[in-house]
Write a protein that holds these residues in place. Sequence first.
Motif, short mmCIF file in Angstrom:
data_model
loop_
_atom_site.label_atom_id
_atom_site.label_comp_id
_atom_site.label_asym_id
_atom_site.label_seq_id
_atom_site.Cartn_x
_atom_site.Cartn_y
_atom_site.Cartn_z
N ALA A 32 0.86 -1.20 0.00
CA ALA A 32 0.00 0.00 0.00
C ALA A 32 0.89 1.25 0.00
N SER A 33 0.31 2.39 0.36
CA SER A 33 1.05 3.65 0.24
C SER A 33 2.12 3.78 1.31
N LEU A 34 3.34 4.06 0.88
CA LEU A 34 4.44 4.32 1.81
C LEU A 34 4.18 5.62 2.56
N THR A 35 3.58 6.58 1.85
CA THR A 35 3.23 7.85 2.50
C THR A 35 2.32 7.59 3.69
N ALA A 36 1.29 6.78 3.48
CA ALA A 36 0.33 6.51 4.56
C ALA A 36 1.02 5.80 5.72
N ARG A 37 1.92 4.87 5.40
CA ARG A 37 2.63 4.15 6.46
C ARG A 37 3.55 5.09 7.24
N LEU A 38 4.25 5.97 6.52
CA LEU A 38 5.13 6.92 7.20
C LEU A 38 4.30 7.86 8.09
N ARG A 40 1.78 7.25 9.69
CA ARG A 40 1.38 6.55 10.93
C ARG A 40 2.54 6.48 11.91
N HIS A 41 3.72 6.88 11.46
CA HIS A 41 4.90 6.77 12.32
C HIS A 41 5.49 8.12 12.68
N GLN A 72 7.89 12.94 -16.94
CA GLN A 72 8.15 13.91 -15.87
C GLN A 72 8.93 13.19 -14.79
N LEU A 73 10.13 13.69 -14.51
CA LEU A 73 10.94 13.14 -13.41
C LEU A 73 10.61 13.93 -12.15
N ARG A 74 10.41 13.21 -11.05
CA ARG A 74 10.12 13.88 -9.77
C ARG A 74 11.02 13.25 -8.71
N GLU A 75 11.82 14.09 -8.06
CA GLU A 75 12.70 13.60 -6.98
C GLU A 75 12.34 14.33 -5.70
N VAL A 76 12.13 13.57 -4.64
CA VAL A 76 11.69 14.15 -3.37
C VAL A 76 12.42 13.52 -2.20
N ILE A 77 12.35 14.19 -1.08
CA ILE A 77 12.68 13.56 0.20
C ILE A 77 11.42 13.62 1.05
N LEU A 78 11.06 12.47 1.65
CA LEU A 78 9.90 12.42 2.55
C LEU A 78 10.44 12.53 3.96
N TRP A 79 9.95 13.56 4.66
CA TRP A 79 10.40 13.86 6.02
C TRP A 79 9.35 13.41 7.04
N CYS A 80 9.81 12.74 8.07
CA CYS A 80 8.95 12.43 9.22
C CYS A 80 9.49 13.24 10.38
N ASP A 81 8.66 14.21 10.83
CA ASP A 81 9.12 15.17 11.84
C ASP A 81 10.41 15.79 11.31
N ASP A 82 11.53 15.67 11.99
CA ASP A 82 12.76 16.34 11.50
C ASP A 82 13.72 15.31 10.88
N LYS A 83 13.17 14.16 10.42
CA LYS A 83 14.02 13.09 9.91
C LYS A 83 13.79 12.86 8.42
N PRO A 84 14.85 12.94 7.59
CA PRO A 84 14.73 12.61 6.17
C PRO A 84 14.69 11.09 6.03
N CYS A 85 13.52 10.51 5.77
CA CYS A 85 13.36 9.05 5.80
C CYS A 85 13.41 8.35 4.46
N GLU A 169 15.36 5.72 13.14
CA GLU A 169 14.95 6.53 14.29
C GLU A 169 13.43 6.60 14.44
N LEU A 170 12.71 6.06 13.46
CA LEU A 170 11.25 6.12 13.57
C LEU A 170 10.80 5.29 14.77
N LYS A 171 9.65 5.64 15.30
CA LYS A 171 9.13 4.81 16.40
C LYS A 171 9.16 3.36 15.92
N ALA A 172 8.94 2.42 16.82
CA ALA A 172 9.11 1.00 16.48
C ALA A 172 8.57 0.73 15.08
N PHE A 173 9.41 0.11 14.29
CA PHE A 173 8.96 -0.26 12.95
C PHE A 173 7.74 -1.16 13.09
#
Length: 174
Positions: A32-38, A40-41, A72-85, A169-173
């Motif tokens: 499923a969506s990695l965004t949705a999983r992140l 949740r953490h 279209q090329l799209r490059e991103v970093i997904l951040w959880c709080d202050d962590k580049p995950c 560093e994310l809460k328990a995987f």
Amino acid sequence: MSIPVISLDTDWHQAQNCSLPSELAPWILEPASLTARLKRHCGHFRVQVLNEQRTALPVFLQPLLPNTLQAQLREVILWCDDKPCVYGQSWLPEKTVNALRPLADMGERPLGDYIFQQSGLQRGSIEVTQLQLTLPDAGSALCYTRRSVFRLNDLPLLVAEAFLPAMAELKAFA
Ligand SMILES: C=C(O[C@@H]1C=C(C(=O)O)C=C[C@H]1O)C(=O)O
């Protein structure tokens, strides 16, 4: 042709044929969506857009996105709080973007929030590799990376995601 920040031109393997680290395996195999999983953490989720440009599809991706000259090329970093995950690299063929106009202008909205809301979404197999990545704000590390081709009403797009060291560093995987 502009060169992407990161080249993913390497050997990829079907995920089911790979031995994966136990704490990352559920993330690498997440269908499923990695965004949705992140989301949740973490308390605050953010998309940092590194690069978004229309460019020629690299030759190594043509087997995955046949009959695609421009994408279209799209490059991103997904951040959880202050962590580049996660580093995300997506290739959206012109025919897919022309048919699904929101894809042309996602900006800081996560791709996953759009594609996983579409009925008729299909996900192809998940491939895995390990890549030495050097990223702004995230330093350099050997990262497990996955990719899969999605189809929306049979229009393809490729999404690759590298799991950065801050994942640990994310809460328990879970
Ligand atoms: C495909 C997804 O979209 C995520 C969001 C991305 C973006 O906004 O560019 C890129 C990679 C994905 O991790 C997902 O959430 O699973």
